[in-house]
Scaffold this active site. Structure first.
Site, PDB file in Angstrom:
ATOM      1  N   CYS A 178     -45.683  97.021 -37.051  1.00 59.20           N
ATOM      2  CA  CYS A 178     -46.884  97.271 -37.863  1.00 59.20           C
ATOM      3  C   CYS A 178     -47.226  98.758 -37.965  1.00 59.20           C
ATOM      4  CB  CYS A 178     -48.066  96.504 -37.278  1.00 59.20           C
ATOM      5  SG  CYS A 178     -47.730  94.739 -37.145  1.00 59.20           S
ATOM      6  N   LYS A 215     -44.621  86.393 -45.985  1.00 65.78           N
ATOM      7  CA  LYS A 215     -45.452  87.481 -46.515  1.00 65.78           C
ATOM      8  C   LYS A 215     -44.658  88.336 -47.502  1.00 65.78           C
ATOM      9  CE  LYS A 215     -46.272  89.347 -42.422  1.00 65.78           C
ATOM     10  NZ  LYS A 215     -46.552  90.316 -41.343  1.00 65.78           N
ATOM     11  N   ARG A 251     -59.296  91.065 -42.506  1.00 67.57           N
ATOM     12  CA  ARG A 251     -58.632  92.187 -43.185  1.00 67.57           C
ATOM     13  C   ARG A 251     -59.050  92.124 -44.650  1.00 67.57           C
ATOM     14  NH1 ARG A 251     -52.505  91.602 -42.374  1.00 67.57           N
ATOM     15  NH2 ARG A 251     -52.874  92.456 -40.314  1.00 67.57           N
ATOM     16  N   CYS A 294     -54.244  91.970 -30.480  1.00 63.01           N
ATOM     17  CA  CYS A 294     -53.062  91.387 -31.113  1.00 63.01           C
ATOM     18  C   CYS A 294     -52.389  90.376 -30.191  1.00 63.01           C
ATOM     19  CB  CYS A 294     -52.063  92.484 -31.476  1.00 63.01           C
ATOM     20  SG  CYS A 294     -50.588  91.759 -32.226  1.00 63.01           S
ATOM     21  N   ARG A 314     -49.530  90.670 -50.341  1.00 60.87           N
ATOM     22  CA  ARG A 314     -50.611  91.292 -49.554  1.00 60.87           C
ATOM     23  C   ARG A 314     -51.290  92.427 -50.318  1.00 60.87           C
ATOM     24  NH1 ARG A 314     -49.740  90.283 -43.938  1.00 60.87           N
ATOM     25  NH2 ARG A 314     -48.872  88.199 -43.770  1.00 60.87           N
ATOM     26  N   CYS A 320     -49.718 101.081 -33.858  1.00 58.24           N
ATOM     27  CA  CYS A 320     -50.335  99.839 -34.339  1.00 58.24           C
ATOM     28  C   CYS A 320     -51.486  99.459 -33.408  1.00 58.24           C
ATOM     29  CB  CYS A 320     -49.300  98.721 -34.368  1.00 58.24           C
ATOM     30  SG  CYS A 320     -48.830  98.189 -32.715  1.00 58.24           S
ATOM     31  N   LYS A 338     -44.902  92.212 -49.741  1.00 54.95           N
ATOM     32  CA  LYS A 338     -45.658  93.470 -49.788  1.00 54.95           C
ATOM     33  C   LYS A 338     -45.247  94.330 -50.978  1.00 54.95           C
ATOM     34  CE  LYS A 338     -46.522  93.463 -44.865  1.00 54.95           C
ATOM     35  NZ  LYS A 338     -46.360  94.129 -43.562  1.00 54.95           N
ATOM     36  N   CYS A 359     -44.767  95.833 -30.360  1.00 55.73           N
ATOM     37  CA  CYS A 359     -43.692  94.837 -30.392  1.00 55.73           C
ATOM     38  C   CYS A 359     -42.810  95.139 -31.595  1.00 55.73           C
ATOM     39  CB  CYS A 359     -44.279  93.414 -30.458  1.00 55.73           C
ATOM     40  SG  CYS A 359     -44.730  92.889 -32.123  1.00 55.73           S
TER      41      CYS A 359
HETATM   42 FE1  SRM Z   1     -48.625  93.681 -38.955  1.00 57.57          FE
HETATM   43  C1  SRM Z   1     -48.496  90.602 -37.579  1.00 57.57           C
HETATM   44  C2  SRM Z   1     -51.560  94.290 -37.429  1.00 57.57           C
HETATM   45  C3  SRM Z   1     -49.020  96.407 -40.881  1.00 57.57           C
HETATM   46  C4  SRM Z   1     -45.293  93.570 -39.723  1.00 57.57           C
HETATM   47  N1  SRM Z   1     -49.851  92.589 -37.754  1.00 57.57           N
HETATM   48  C5  SRM Z   1     -49.620  91.318 -37.334  1.00 57.57           C
HETATM   49  C6  SRM Z   1     -50.854  90.768 -36.609  1.00 57.57           C
HETATM   50  C7  SRM Z   1     -51.729  90.081 -37.614  1.00 57.57           C
HETATM   51  C8  SRM Z   1     -50.564  89.845 -35.409  1.00 57.57           C
HETATM   52  C9  SRM Z   1     -50.519  88.356 -35.693  1.00 57.57           C
HETATM   53  O1  SRM Z   1     -49.681  87.905 -36.510  1.00 57.57           O
HETATM   54  O2  SRM Z   1     -51.303  87.642 -35.086  1.00 57.57           O
HETATM   55  C10 SRM Z   1     -51.469  92.106 -36.108  1.00 57.57           C
HETATM   56  C11 SRM Z   1     -52.975  92.083 -35.853  1.00 57.57           C
HETATM   57  C12 SRM Z   1     -53.361  93.092 -34.814  1.00 57.57           C
HETATM   58  C13 SRM Z   1     -54.836  93.284 -34.733  1.00 57.57           C
HETATM   59  O3  SRM Z   1     -55.440  92.848 -33.739  1.00 57.57           O
HETATM   60  O4  SRM Z   1     -55.414  93.882 -35.645  1.00 57.57           O
HETATM   61  C14 SRM Z   1     -50.961  93.064 -37.163  1.00 57.57           C
HETATM   62  N2  SRM Z   1     -50.095  94.997 -39.199  1.00 57.57           N
HETATM   63  C15 SRM Z   1     -51.193  95.151 -38.419  1.00 57.57           C
HETATM   64  C16 SRM Z   1     -51.964  96.403 -38.767  1.00 57.57           C
HETATM   65  C17 SRM Z   1     -53.468  96.247 -38.607  1.00 57.57           C
HETATM   66  C18 SRM Z   1     -51.420  97.558 -37.909  1.00 57.57           C
HETATM   67  C19 SRM Z   1     -52.250  98.805 -37.873  1.00 57.57           C
HETATM   68  O5  SRM Z   1     -52.360  99.330 -36.751  1.00 57.57           O
HETATM   69  O6  SRM Z   1     -52.727  99.295 -38.885  1.00 57.57           O
HETATM   70  C20 SRM Z   1     -51.466  96.617 -40.203  1.00 57.57           C
HETATM   71  C21 SRM Z   1     -52.317  95.880 -41.196  1.00 57.57           C
HETATM   72  C22 SRM Z   1     -51.810  96.062 -42.573  1.00 57.57           C
HETATM   73  C23 SRM Z   1     -52.718  95.494 -43.624  1.00 57.57           C
HETATM   74  O7  SRM Z   1     -53.801  96.045 -43.807  1.00 57.57           O
HETATM   75  O8  SRM Z   1     -52.293  94.551 -44.299  1.00 57.57           O
HETATM   76  C24 SRM Z   1     -50.084  95.962 -40.133  1.00 57.57           C
HETATM   77  N3  SRM Z   1     -47.399  94.751 -40.171  1.00 57.57           N
HETATM   78  C25 SRM Z   1     -47.723  95.924 -40.773  1.00 57.57           C
HETATM   79  C26 SRM Z   1     -46.542  96.614 -41.213  1.00 57.57           C
HETATM   80  C27 SRM Z   1     -46.487  98.001 -41.842  1.00 57.57           C
HETATM   81  C28 SRM Z   1     -46.637  97.973 -43.319  1.00 57.57           C
HETATM   82  O9  SRM Z   1     -46.748  96.912 -43.935  1.00 57.57           O
HETATM   83  O10 SRM Z   1     -46.613  99.062 -43.887  1.00 57.57           O
HETATM   84  C29 SRM Z   1     -45.461  95.802 -40.857  1.00 57.57           C
HETATM   85  C30 SRM Z   1     -43.955  96.156 -41.015  1.00 57.57           C
HETATM   86  C31 SRM Z   1     -43.473  96.059 -42.409  1.00 57.57           C
HETATM   87  C32 SRM Z   1     -42.875  94.715 -42.661  1.00 57.57           C
HETATM   88  O11 SRM Z   1     -43.602  93.825 -43.062  1.00 57.57           O
HETATM   89  O12 SRM Z   1     -41.657  94.566 -42.413  1.00 57.57           O
HETATM   90  C33 SRM Z   1     -46.022  94.632 -40.219  1.00 57.57           C
HETATM   91  N4  SRM Z   1     -47.168  92.293 -38.743  1.00 57.57           N
HETATM   92  C34 SRM Z   1     -45.852  92.460 -39.095  1.00 57.57           C
HETATM   93  C35 SRM Z   1     -45.107  91.284 -38.679  1.00 57.57           C
HETATM   94  C36 SRM Z   1     -43.589  91.024 -38.873  1.00 57.57           C
HETATM   95  C37 SRM Z   1     -43.298  90.435 -40.200  1.00 57.57           C
HETATM   96  C38 SRM Z   1     -41.870  90.014 -40.350  1.00 57.57           C
HETATM   97  O13 SRM Z   1     -41.260  90.377 -41.341  1.00 57.57           O
HETATM   98  O14 SRM Z   1     -41.354  89.308 -39.464  1.00 57.57           O
HETATM   99  C39 SRM Z   1     -46.039  90.423 -38.046  1.00 57.57           C
HETATM  100  C40 SRM Z   1     -45.760  89.053 -37.423  1.00 57.57           C
HETATM  101  C41 SRM Z   1     -45.495  87.968 -38.417  1.00 57.57           C
HETATM  102  O15 SRM Z   1     -45.782  88.089 -39.595  1.00 57.57           O
HETATM  103  O16 SRM Z   1     -44.980  86.957 -37.985  1.00 57.57           O
HETATM  104  C42 SRM Z   1     -47.306  91.096 -38.102  1.00 57.57           C
HETATM  105 FE1  SF4 Z   2     -49.256  93.438 -32.848  1.00 60.26          FE
HETATM  106 FE2  SF4 Z   2     -46.665  93.908 -32.761  1.00 60.26          FE
HETATM  107 FE3  SF4 Z   2     -48.024  94.381 -34.992  1.00 60.26          FE
HETATM  108 FE4  SF4 Z   2     -48.378  95.950 -32.928  1.00 60.26          FE
HETATM  109  S1  SF4 Z   2     -46.459  95.686 -34.016  1.00 60.26           S
HETATM  110  S2  SF4 Z   2     -50.033  95.041 -34.166  1.00 60.26           S
HETATM  111  S3  SF4 Z   2     -48.177  94.557 -31.227  1.00 60.26           S
HETATM  112  S4  SF4 Z   2     -47.712  92.403 -34.097  1.00 60.26           S
END
Ligand code: SRM
Ligand code: SF4
Length: 579
Positions: free
Chosen positions: A491, A222, A87, A448, A157, A442, A224, A487
């Site tokens: 995201c 993390k 990323r 993922c 981030r 997402c 943001k 899930c």
């Molecule tokens: Fe996310 C984890 C993809 C935006 C909350 N996110 C992941 C992971 C890396 C899975 C992992 O931990 O192994 C996913 C990778 C999937 C893949 O194969 O690409 C993933 N997140 C994404 C992306 C690519 C979704 C998309 O379709 O665009 C976004 C990448 C953002 C970036 O460029 O940095 C993405 N993730 C978000 C958002 C939305 C936002 O930030 O606007 C959220 C919700 C907002 C928040 O943080 O509350 C988000 N991602 C998470 C979480 C839960 C965090 C938490 O507070 O518990 C995880 C899991 C974790 O961190 O444990 C996670």
């Molecule tokens: Fe993966 Fe869940 Fe984030 Fe979708 S919402 S990219 S399934 S961690």
């Protein structure tokens, strides 16, 4: 919306107990170096081992394998086909055509999926990079002035900024703040340059503080940050820990309202986790931006929960210590008091597509990229089209926080050529419905590791069906902010959707209803464990009622609350109803 936890009796500022294992890992990592370098040289396995498989996140990479073939490889007694997802760091989402051509080539030559994936945080990901190509990837990024530092892990981030190409002057300054915030809050360790760019290590001197802001154990979780320009809440402030809402006077930026403590993730069935809107701390003149950012980050660094990672984000710290206590500490650390928030209003989210004229005499073309996946599909050669545009484009590209892309800064004389290329390659589609433009998912399967249900691969067909339902119910040109996540991590920001579908298991989703157009309301659980047919029949029934009973111009999310289909106010985020 703000939480009602402003006052907490006897607040627990620091959570005592056995620290999460990630704390040990960070402490022992020698400022994020670990033994990544040695591990990279080990070709006996395609993956990184032990702590390194986690530490690489702080360098912007996640270890993954293709889940579609995982079981088959297991059967054949093979290790998973390890690879990394990278990323990039792209504050405000701006990338120039030379950089685009380089990432386009890298995706073709060295990634197993061949795609550039635009994310919900205004950057791009490569999926499927094998170990022997990782160093080359970082060197390629470096050669074009990019990196992937701190795009994952317990750090600040990628910093978002409204991708507003119209009021260029205000946007330019807001974008510069996004960049400054990103730089200011970056880890200061040279680990990234040493491991990936062969920089020679210079030993620290006695008493030198390596990480003055993040600390030797970095953040508890993390973090943001965004800069947003009302009236468009395109970056979804309530998904973020720290937001700077641009306040302008006579078209000039004067300062920011600061919103703290948003976040969307939760865990099914775990009531200690919940989505939460950010609280408004007040206004600051723009020259205090970095000091306030630093004070918020260091307060969260020192008070955030390092015992339980599920409750470690800023949103939980605010609810545990009280918003007032947290805010007072930020003021104390920064030596700056917030003044009353200045009025502003968010009226839209999402992107507006097609051409707009900016105030600088240049034109900007916003392209809808379904799921942000830039790849050549049958009949839609998006990746080739973007490459051809990059070859002639004199301006820049802006990635949006809704996985779309703006060809920005086009001179009038170049408009026709760019539009022709975009049309030839399926990057413009005049028959795109409003519903499709307002839908997002997402990544989920196959890359993922946390996915419970399909999201990106489910969305296009789901939207086909929803379009048919809307047409049947007399709502052909209407749209609902519809978001799917595989899930409850959220995201795809389903927890700020009018209809949010959250993966529960294969083919099963919980349905949440009732966010608003401005994105200031967390939706409520409506039905659990719906299969795809049930999802459609619920949407059919709900939109039939919306069509028949709505007030003039009433948005779907407002209607479901007024009609009593879901309750309006989440009195306490701690009481958020879980599945
Ligand atoms: Fe996310 C984890 C993809 C935006 C909350 N996110 C992941 C992971 C890396 C899975 C992992 O931990 O192994 C996913 C990778 C999937 C893949 O194969 O690409 C993933 N997140 C994404 C992306 C690519 C979704 C998309 O379709 O665009 C976004 C990448 C953002 C970036 O460029 O940095 C993405 N993730 C978000 C958002 C939305 C936002 O930030 O606007 C959220 C919700 C907002 C928040 O943080 O509350 C988000 N991602 C998470 C979480 C839960 C965090 C938490 O507070 O518990 C995880 C899991 C974790 O961190 O444990 C996670
Ligand atoms: Fe993966 Fe869940 Fe984030 Fe979708 S919402 S990219 S399934 S961690």
């Amino acid at each position: 919306m703000s939480s009602n936890f402003t006052k907490v009796e006897n607040p627990v500022l620091i959570v005592e107990g056995k620290q999460a294992d990630n704390e040990r890992m960070k402490a022992e990592s020698d400022y994020l170096r670990g033994t990544i370098k040695e591990d990279l040289a080990d070709r006996m396995t395609g993956g990184f081992t032990g702590d390194n498989s986690q530490l690489i996140r702080t360098h912007g990479m996640y270890q993954q394998d293709d889940r579609d073939i995982r079981a088959e490889r297991q059967k054949q007694k093979l290790e998973p086909l390890h690879n990394v997802m990278l990323r990039a760091r792209l504050p405000g989402g701006i990338i120039n055509p030379i950089q685009w051509l380089a990432i386009d080539k890298f995706a073709d030559d060295y990634t197993s999926y061949g795609s550039i994936r635009l994310t919900t945080r205004q950057t791009f990901q490569f999926h499927g990079v094998l170990k022997p190509n990782i160093k080359l990837m970082h060197q390629t990024l470096h050669s074009i002035g990019l990196d992937s530092i701190a795009t994952a892990g317990d750090v600040n981030r990628n910093v978002l900024c409204t991708s507003n190409p119209v009021e260029s002057e205000l946007h330019q300054e807001a974008y510069e703040w996004a960049t400054k915030l990103s730089e200011h809050l970056l880890p200061k360790t040279r680990a990234y340059a040493e491991i990936w760019l062969d920089e020679v290590r210079v030993e620290t001197t006695e008493g030198e503080v390596v990480e003055p802001i993040l600390g030797s154990n970095y953040l508890p979780r993390k973090f943001k940050t965004t800069v947003v320009i009302p009236p468009n809440n395109d970056i979804d402030v309530h998904a973020n820990d720290l937001n700077f809402v641009a306040i302008s006077k006579d078209g000039k930026l004067i300062g920011f309202n600061v919103l703290v403590g948003g976040g969307l993730a939760m865990t099914h069935g775990d009531n200690s986790t919940y989505p939460r809107c950010a609280d408004d701390f007040g206004f600051i003149p723009k020259e205090h931006t970095l000091a306030i950012a630093e004070a918020v980050v260091t307060t969260q660094r020192d008070w955030g929960n390092r015992v339980n990672r599920k409750n470690a984000k800023t949103k939980y710290t605010l609810d545990r210590v009280g918003v007032d206590t947290f805010k007072a500490e930020v003021e104390r650390r920064a030596g700056i008091n917030f003044s009353d928030s200045r009025p502003y209003k968010f009226t839209t989210r999402g992107d507006s597509f097609g051409w707009v004229a900016g105030i600088d005499g240049k034109y900007h073309l916003t392209l809808f990229i379904e799921n942000g996946r830039i790849l050549d599909f049958d009949g839609k050669t998006l990746k080739t089209g973007m490459r051809e545009i990059a070859k002639i484009h004199q301006g820049d590209f802006r990635l949006t926080a809704n996985q779309n892309l703006i060809v920005a800064g086009v001179a009038e004389a170049d408009k026709a050529a760019i539009e022709q290329l975009a049309r030839e390659h399926g990057l413009i589609n005049d028959s795109l419905s409003n519903q499709r433009k307002n839908s997002m998912a997402c990544v989920s399967f196959p890359t993922c590791p946390l996915a419970m249900a399909e999201a990106e691969r489910y969305l296009p067909g789901l939207v086909d069906d929803v379009e048919a339902i809307l047409t049947k119910n007399g709502l052909k040109d209407e749209s609902i902010i519809l978001r799917v996540t595989g899930c409850p991590n959220g995201c795809g920001r389903a927890m700020l959707a009018e209809i949010g579908l959250i993966g529960k298991g294969p083919g099963k989703y919980n349905m949440y209803l009732g966010s608003d157009v401005a994105g200031s309301r967390v939706p409520k659980l409506y039905k659990e464990n719906l299969d795809e047919a049930a999802v459609l029949s619920e949407i059919d029934a709900l939109t039939a009622r919306w069509s028949a009973e709505r007030n003039d111009g009433e948005a779907f999310g407002d209607f479901v609350i007024r009609a009593g289909i879901v309750e309006q106010v989440i009195v306490s985020f701690r009481d958020f109803h879980h599945a």
